[in-house]
Motif scaffolding. Sequence first.
Motif, PDB file in Angstrom:
ATOM      1  N   VAL A  57     -19.207 -12.050 -14.995  1.00 45.19           N
ATOM      2  CA  VAL A  57     -20.574 -11.999 -15.512  1.00 45.19           C
ATOM      3  C   VAL A  57     -21.539 -11.690 -14.374  1.00 45.19           C
ATOM      4  O   VAL A  57     -21.408 -12.220 -13.266  1.00 45.19           O
ATOM      5  N   ILE A  58     -22.496 -10.810 -14.660  1.00 42.80           N
ATOM      6  CA  ILE A  58     -23.582 -10.474 -13.740  1.00 42.80           C
ATOM      7  C   ILE A  58     -24.853 -11.175 -14.219  1.00 42.80           C
ATOM      8  O   ILE A  58     -25.187 -11.133 -15.413  1.00 42.80           O
ATOM      9  N   VAL A  59     -25.552 -11.815 -13.301  1.00 42.60           N
ATOM     10  CA  VAL A  59     -26.828 -12.464 -13.607  1.00 42.60           C
ATOM     11  C   VAL A  59     -27.941 -11.673 -12.932  1.00 42.60           C
ATOM     12  O   VAL A  59     -27.892 -11.422 -11.741  1.00 42.60           O
ATOM     13  N   ARG A  60     -28.925 -11.294 -13.722  1.00 47.41           N
ATOM     14  CA  ARG A  60     -30.041 -10.504 -13.208  1.00 47.41           C
ATOM     15  C   ARG A  60     -31.324 -11.323 -13.342  1.00 47.41           C
ATOM     16  O   ARG A  60     -31.675 -11.770 -14.441  1.00 47.41           O
ATOM     17  N   ILE A  61     -32.000 -11.537 -12.226  1.00 46.86           N
ATOM     18  CA  ILE A  61     -33.255 -12.291 -12.201  1.00 46.86           C
ATOM     19  C   ILE A  61     -34.370 -11.320 -11.832  1.00 46.86           C
ATOM     20  O   ILE A  61     -34.369 -10.748 -10.749  1.00 46.86           O
ATOM     21  N   ALA A  62     -35.314 -11.122 -12.742  1.00 43.57           N
ATOM     22  CA  ALA A  62     -36.395 -10.164 -12.529  1.00 43.57           C
ATOM     23  C   ALA A  62     -37.562 -10.825 -11.814  1.00 43.57           C
ATOM     24  O   ALA A  62     -37.946 -11.956 -12.135  1.00 43.57           O
ATOM     25  N   ARG A  63     -38.114 -10.107 -10.853  1.00 45.16           N
ATOM     26  CA  ARG A  63     -39.246 -10.607 -10.071  1.00 45.16           C
ATOM     27  C   ARG A  63     -40.505 -10.758 -10.924  1.00 45.16           C
ATOM     28  O   ARG A  63     -41.323 -11.665 -10.714  1.00 45.16           O
ATOM     29  N   ASP A  64     -40.697  -9.866 -11.886  1.00 43.15           N
ATOM     30  CA  ASP A  64     -41.945  -9.773 -12.645  1.00 43.15           C
ATOM     31  C   ASP A  64     -41.742 -10.315 -14.056  1.00 43.15           C
ATOM     32  O   ASP A  64     -40.967  -9.774 -14.842  1.00 43.15           O
ATOM     33  N   ARG A  65     -42.471 -11.374 -14.415  1.00 39.81           N
ATOM     34  CA  ARG A  65     -42.309 -11.964 -15.740  1.00 39.81           C
ATOM     35  C   ARG A  65     -42.770 -11.014 -16.849  1.00 39.81           C
ATOM     36  O   ARG A  65     -42.386 -11.169 -18.004  1.00 39.81           O
ATOM     37  N   SER A  66     -43.598 -10.025 -16.505  1.00 35.98           N
ATOM     38  CA  SER A  66     -44.088  -9.106 -17.524  1.00 35.98           C
ATOM     39  C   SER A  66     -42.971  -8.280 -18.154  1.00 35.98           C
ATOM     40  O   SER A  66     -43.190  -7.622 -19.175  1.00 35.98           O
ATOM     41  N   VAL A  67     -41.768  -8.291 -17.550  1.00 32.56           N
ATOM     42  CA  VAL A  67     -40.654  -7.509 -18.109  1.00 32.56           C
ATOM     43  C   VAL A  67     -39.917  -8.269 -19.206  1.00 32.56           C
ATOM     44  O   VAL A  67     -38.908  -7.785 -19.714  1.00 32.56           O
ATOM     45  N   LEU A  68     -40.397  -9.448 -19.577  1.00 32.22           N
ATOM     46  CA  LEU A  68     -39.701 -10.259 -20.584  1.00 32.22           C
ATOM     47  C   LEU A  68     -39.442  -9.468 -21.858  1.00 32.22           C
ATOM     48  O   LEU A  68     -38.333  -9.476 -22.398  1.00 32.22           O
ATOM     49  N   GLY A  69     -40.456  -8.773 -22.349  1.00 31.56           N
ATOM     50  CA  GLY A  69     -40.272  -7.982 -23.567  1.00 31.56           C
ATOM     51  C   GLY A  69     -39.267  -6.864 -23.390  1.00 31.56           C
ATOM     52  O   GLY A  69     -38.443  -6.603 -24.281  1.00 31.56           O
ATOM     53  N   ASP A  70     -39.315  -6.210 -22.224  1.00 30.52           N
ATOM     54  CA  ASP A  70     -38.358  -5.132 -21.934  1.00 30.52           C
ATOM     55  C   ASP A  70     -36.926  -5.657 -21.906  1.00 30.52           C
ATOM     56  O   ASP A  70     -36.002  -5.014 -22.421  1.00 30.52           O
ATOM     57  N   MET A  71     -36.725  -6.823 -21.285  1.00 34.59           N
ATOM     58  CA  MET A  71     -35.379  -7.366 -21.182  1.00 34.59           C
ATOM     59  C   MET A  71     -34.880  -7.887 -22.529  1.00 34.59           C
ATOM     60  O   MET A  71     -33.692  -7.800 -22.832  1.00 34.59           O
ATOM     61  N   ASP A  72     -35.777  -8.417 -23.335  1.00 37.88           N
ATOM     62  CA  ASP A  72     -35.395  -8.824 -24.688  1.00 37.88           C
ATOM     63  C   ASP A  72     -34.911  -7.611 -25.478  1.00 37.88           C
ATOM     64  O   ASP A  72     -33.891  -7.659 -26.178  1.00 37.88           O
ATOM     65  N   ARG A  73     -35.619  -6.506 -25.320  1.00 43.66           N
ATOM     66  CA  ARG A  73     -35.205  -5.274 -26.002  1.00 43.66           C
ATOM     67  C   ARG A  73     -33.896  -4.752 -25.430  1.00 43.66           C
ATOM     68  O   ARG A  73     -33.033  -4.255 -26.170  1.00 43.66           O
TER      69      ARG A  73
END
Length: 309
Positions: A57-73
Motif C-alpha cells: 500500500v502507498i500512502v499519499r499525504i497532500a501538503r494543501d488541504r484545498s485538494v480534498l475535493g480533487d482527491m475524493d474524486r
Amino acid sequence: MISGSSGGPDGGGTEFTAEGLESVLQEACATAGLDSRGGELLRLGSNAVYRLTSLPVIVRIARDRSVLGDMDRAVSVARWLETQNFPAMRVPASVTQPLVVGGLVVTFWESVQDREEYATVGELADLLRRLHWLEEPESLRLPYFDPLAKLAASLEGLDGISAEDRTFLDERAARLAKDYDRLDFVLPFGMIHGDASIGNILRHRDGHAVLIDLDGFALAPREWDLIQTAMFYDRYGWHTEADYAEFVHRYGFDVMNWPGYETLADLRELMMVAWLGHQVTTSDSAAAEFGRRVRSLRTGEGRDQWGPF
C-alpha cells in the motif's frame, strides 16, 4: 528520491517534514486499520509518499488541504476504472477515504511495483486511446478543465520570483489566452487524464502498464492528453523520434499536425514553468531550472537544455 520541502507548517500546523509527518502517517493508518510501522518515505515535495511494509500500500499525504475535493474524486475515479477493468491505480476496497489528519489530506493506494519502473510512450498511447473511448458516469461529477483559470491561479500564487519575471509570465499568459480562445479543436470533447505523460504510467509488477495520479481527471478536448508527449519529443528531446512515431501510430492521431499545436504547447509549457516557479524558494535545483526555462521563453532558444523536473 526525496525532493526539497520548505519544512514550514501546513494544514493544521503540521510541519511538512519527515519528522512532522510521522504522527500523521501513524494516525491515518490506524484510522484505516493499517500498520504504519516501517513505512518508507519515497518522496517529500507537494505530496509526501510512503510505502508501507506490512502491505503493498502507498500512502499519499497532500501538503494543501484545498485538494480534498480533487482527491475524493480521484478515489471515485479509481473505483470506477476498476469496474471497467481499466489498467490504473487501485484503492484498497476496505478503506474509507480520503482522510484529513493534522489538517492534511491522506489517501491510500495499492502499490503497483516494488521498484520504480516506467512503461513506454507506446503503452501510454494505448491507454489513452482506450480511456478516451470510455463514457464516464455522471456520478463522477468530473469538472470542466479550464487551463486559463488553472494558469491564472498558479501565476497568482507566485511570490518567490522577481517582479520582472512575474510581469513577463503574466504578459505571456495574456497573449496565449487570446490565442487559446481562437483554437478549433478536432478531437471529441470528453474525459481526459489531465496530466498524461511518461511520468504517470508505471510498469505493474506483473508486467502491464497502468495509469497513476488520477486527480486530474476532467472533461476537456482530448488534445490535452496528447500535448505533453509531443512537446517532450519536439521541444525538449526527452523522447526519440521513434518513440513519438510509435505514440502517434498507436493512438491514431498526430497532434503536431493540428494547426493549434503551437498554441496549446505554449500554454502547457507556461503551466509547467509556473508550477516550477512555486518550488524556487525551497529547492536550489528548481530555482536554477526555473531561471533556465524563463530565459528560454524570452529568447526562444535553449529548450533542448531543459531538464525533466
